[in-house]
Design a protein around this motif. Structure first.
Motif, PDB file in Angstrom:
ATOM      1  N   ARG A 119       3.125 -10.131 -16.333  1.00 31.66           N
ATOM      2  CA  ARG A 119       3.926  -9.061 -16.059  1.00 31.66           C
ATOM      3  C   ARG A 119       4.332  -8.284 -17.185  1.00 31.66           C
ATOM      4  O   ARG A 119       4.428  -7.208 -16.946  1.00 31.66           O
ATOM      5  CB  ARG A 119       4.958  -9.724 -15.270  1.00 31.66           C
ATOM      6  CG  ARG A 119       4.818 -10.274 -13.619  1.00 31.66           C
ATOM      7  CD  ARG A 119       6.009 -10.539 -12.916  1.00 31.66           C
ATOM      8  NE  ARG A 119       6.613 -11.646 -13.580  1.00 31.66           N
ATOM      9  CZ  ARG A 119       6.345 -13.219 -13.245  1.00 31.66           C
ATOM     10  NH1 ARG A 119       5.483 -13.366 -12.537  1.00 31.66           N
ATOM     11  NH2 ARG A 119       6.706 -13.931 -13.901  1.00 31.66           N
ATOM     12  N   THR A 120       4.344  -8.837 -18.213  1.00 33.70           N
ATOM     13  CA  THR A 120       4.957  -7.996 -19.262  1.00 33.70           C
ATOM     14  C   THR A 120       3.949  -7.137 -19.618  1.00 33.70           C
ATOM     15  O   THR A 120       4.173  -5.754 -20.073  1.00 33.70           O
ATOM     16  CB  THR A 120       5.234  -9.084 -20.639  1.00 33.70           C
ATOM     17  OG1 THR A 120       6.484  -9.785 -20.361  1.00 33.70           O
ATOM     18  CG2 THR A 120       5.513  -8.204 -21.848  1.00 33.70           C
ATOM     19  N   LEU A 121       2.604  -7.408 -19.923  1.00 34.83           N
ATOM     20  CA  LEU A 121       1.590  -6.492 -20.078  1.00 34.83           C
ATOM     21  C   LEU A 121       1.442  -5.431 -18.999  1.00 34.83           C
ATOM     22  O   LEU A 121       1.169  -4.229 -19.394  1.00 34.83           O
ATOM     23  CB  LEU A 121       0.298  -7.148 -20.085  1.00 34.83           C
ATOM     24  CG  LEU A 121       0.281  -8.152 -21.447  1.00 34.83           C
ATOM     25  CD1 LEU A 121      -1.028  -8.940 -21.464  1.00 34.83           C
ATOM     26  CD2 LEU A 121       0.147  -7.379 -22.817  1.00 34.83           C
ATOM     27  N   LEU A 122       1.657  -5.789 -17.897  1.00 34.10           N
ATOM     28  CA  LEU A 122       1.571  -4.864 -16.773  1.00 34.10           C
ATOM     29  C   LEU A 122       2.839  -3.797 -16.952  1.00 34.10           C
ATOM     30  O   LEU A 122       2.410  -2.502 -16.740  1.00 34.10           O
ATOM     31  CB  LEU A 122       1.902  -5.449 -15.472  1.00 34.10           C
ATOM     32  CG  LEU A 122       0.773  -5.787 -14.655  1.00 34.10           C
ATOM     33  CD1 LEU A 122       0.727  -6.599 -13.402  1.00 34.10           C
ATOM     34  CD2 LEU A 122      -0.091  -4.473 -14.446  1.00 34.10           C
ATOM     35  N   ALA A 125       1.649  -1.240 -19.535  1.00 32.06           N
ATOM     36  CA  ALA A 125       0.041  -0.689 -19.177  1.00 32.06           C
ATOM     37  C   ALA A 125       0.306   0.992 -19.203  1.00 32.06           C
ATOM     38  O   ALA A 125      -0.758   1.544 -19.274  1.00 32.06           O
ATOM     39  CB  ALA A 125      -0.414  -1.190 -17.960  1.00 32.06           C
ATOM     40  N   GLY A 126       1.493   1.195 -18.655  1.00 28.64           N
ATOM     41  CA  GLY A 126       1.669   2.746 -18.336  1.00 28.64           C
ATOM     42  C   GLY A 126       1.610   3.592 -19.638  1.00 28.64           C
ATOM     43  O   GLY A 126       1.226   4.681 -19.905  1.00 28.64           O
ATOM     44  N   GLN A 127       1.873   2.868 -20.840  1.00 28.31           N
ATOM     45  CA  GLN A 127       2.065   3.669 -22.107  1.00 28.31           C
ATOM     46  C   GLN A 127       1.078   3.332 -23.051  1.00 28.31           C
ATOM     47  O   GLN A 127       0.509   3.826 -24.064  1.00 28.31           O
ATOM     48  CB  GLN A 127       3.343   3.037 -22.812  1.00 28.31           C
ATOM     49  CG  GLN A 127       4.519   3.427 -22.193  1.00 28.31           C
ATOM     50  CD  GLN A 127       5.071   2.565 -21.251  1.00 28.31           C
ATOM     51  OE1 GLN A 127       4.649   1.397 -21.500  1.00 28.31           O
ATOM     52  NE2 GLN A 127       5.943   2.905 -20.159  1.00 28.31           N
ATOM     53  N   GLU A 128       0.081   2.206 -22.661  1.00 31.66           N
ATOM     54  CA  GLU A 128      -1.317   1.809 -23.345  1.00 31.66           C
ATOM     55  C   GLU A 128      -2.349   1.643 -22.467  1.00 31.66           C
ATOM     56  O   GLU A 128      -2.634   0.984 -21.622  1.00 31.66           O
ATOM     57  CB  GLU A 128      -0.720   0.157 -23.829  1.00 31.66           C
ATOM     58  CG  GLU A 128      -1.745  -0.419 -24.725  1.00 31.66           C
ATOM     59  CD  GLU A 128      -2.193   0.262 -25.604  1.00 31.66           C
ATOM     60  OE1 GLU A 128      -3.489   1.049 -25.876  1.00 31.66           O
ATOM     61  OE2 GLU A 128      -1.593   0.469 -26.774  1.00 31.66           O
ATOM     62  N   PRO A 129      -3.188   3.067 -22.873  1.00 35.13           N
ATOM     63  CA  PRO A 129      -4.232   2.999 -22.117  1.00 35.13           C
ATOM     64  C   PRO A 129      -5.422   2.022 -22.133  1.00 35.13           C
ATOM     65  O   PRO A 129      -6.432   1.960 -21.330  1.00 35.13           O
ATOM     66  CB  PRO A 129      -4.727   4.445 -22.634  1.00 35.13           C
ATOM     67  CG  PRO A 129      -4.148   4.457 -23.854  1.00 35.13           C
ATOM     68  CD  PRO A 129      -2.896   3.949 -23.827  1.00 35.13           C
ATOM     69  N   ARG A 130      -5.270   1.028 -23.273  1.00 39.36           N
ATOM     70  CA  ARG A 130      -6.324   0.056 -23.427  1.00 39.36           C
ATOM     71  C   ARG A 130      -5.851  -1.042 -22.602  1.00 39.36           C
ATOM     72  O   ARG A 130      -6.754  -1.953 -22.603  1.00 39.36           O
ATOM     73  CB  ARG A 130      -6.217  -0.383 -24.886  1.00 39.36           C
ATOM     74  CG  ARG A 130      -6.619   0.902 -25.916  1.00 39.36           C
ATOM     75  CD  ARG A 130      -6.569   0.413 -27.248  1.00 39.36           C
ATOM     76  NE  ARG A 130      -5.024   0.255 -27.582  1.00 39.36           N
ATOM     77  CZ  ARG A 130      -4.748  -0.330 -28.679  1.00 39.36           C
ATOM     78  NH1 ARG A 130      -5.627  -0.602 -29.786  1.00 39.36           N
ATOM     79  NH2 ARG A 130      -3.422  -0.466 -28.981  1.00 39.36           N
TER      80      ARG A 130
END
Length: 163
Positions: A119-122, A125-130
């Protein structure tokens, strides 16, 4: 004191999760190996396999984000799982009936922690295209399924202990 960069904080965070995943894989395998219930063993084995796959997914995410693996943290995760075997569970030399219950509770907690990590990585995800949001959603769904399965097994073992 200087605040670490976003990349450095991500490296620390992901390596902490990798250390926990390393211990979790070892614990899931041990719980599977030690179960004596022929109906529970394949269920646990399936979850243990998925937990290992999830660890591999985390390593792939780390690679995509150019996060180096902190080997010392892997050793700490592995050693932490080994140290977890040394618990006062009513039997000094042999495996106690409580061991299976405690292992299941630890796995349930570990899966909840893993889900929090996805959930943290999600969230980033909006700011990190990788970061692959679809992959993370799939991993989060699988973590919920693992939680449900482990909780079902845990309740079964607890109820059998009470009889």
């Amino acid at each position: 004191m200087e605040t670490p960069s976003s990349q450095r904080m991500l490296e620390i965070y992901l390596n902490d999760h990798l250390a926990a995943a390393t211990g979790g894989v070892a614990l899931a395998r041990r719980a599977t190996r030690n179960t004596r219930d022929a109906k529970i063993m394949p269920r646990l084995a399936a979850v243990a396999h998925e937990i290992d796959q999830d660890r591999r997914s985390l390593l792939e995410i780390m690679r995509q984000l150019d996060v180096k693996v902190a080997r010392y943290k892997l050793v700490m995760g592995w050693a932490g799982e080994k140290a977890g075997r040394l618990k006062l569970n009513g039997a000094l030399m042999n495996r106690s009936p409580l061991s299976a219950l405690i292992e299941l509770e630890a796995l349930v907690l570990g899966v909840q922690g893993k889900a929090a990590g996805w959930r943290t990585l999600l969230a980033i995800a909006g700011q990190e295209p990788r970061v692959n949001a679809d992959m993370l959603r799939n991993l989060l769904t699988r973590a919920q399924q693992q939680f449900d399965e482990l909780e079902s097994i845990r309740v079964q073992i607890a109820s059998e202990m009470a009889t």
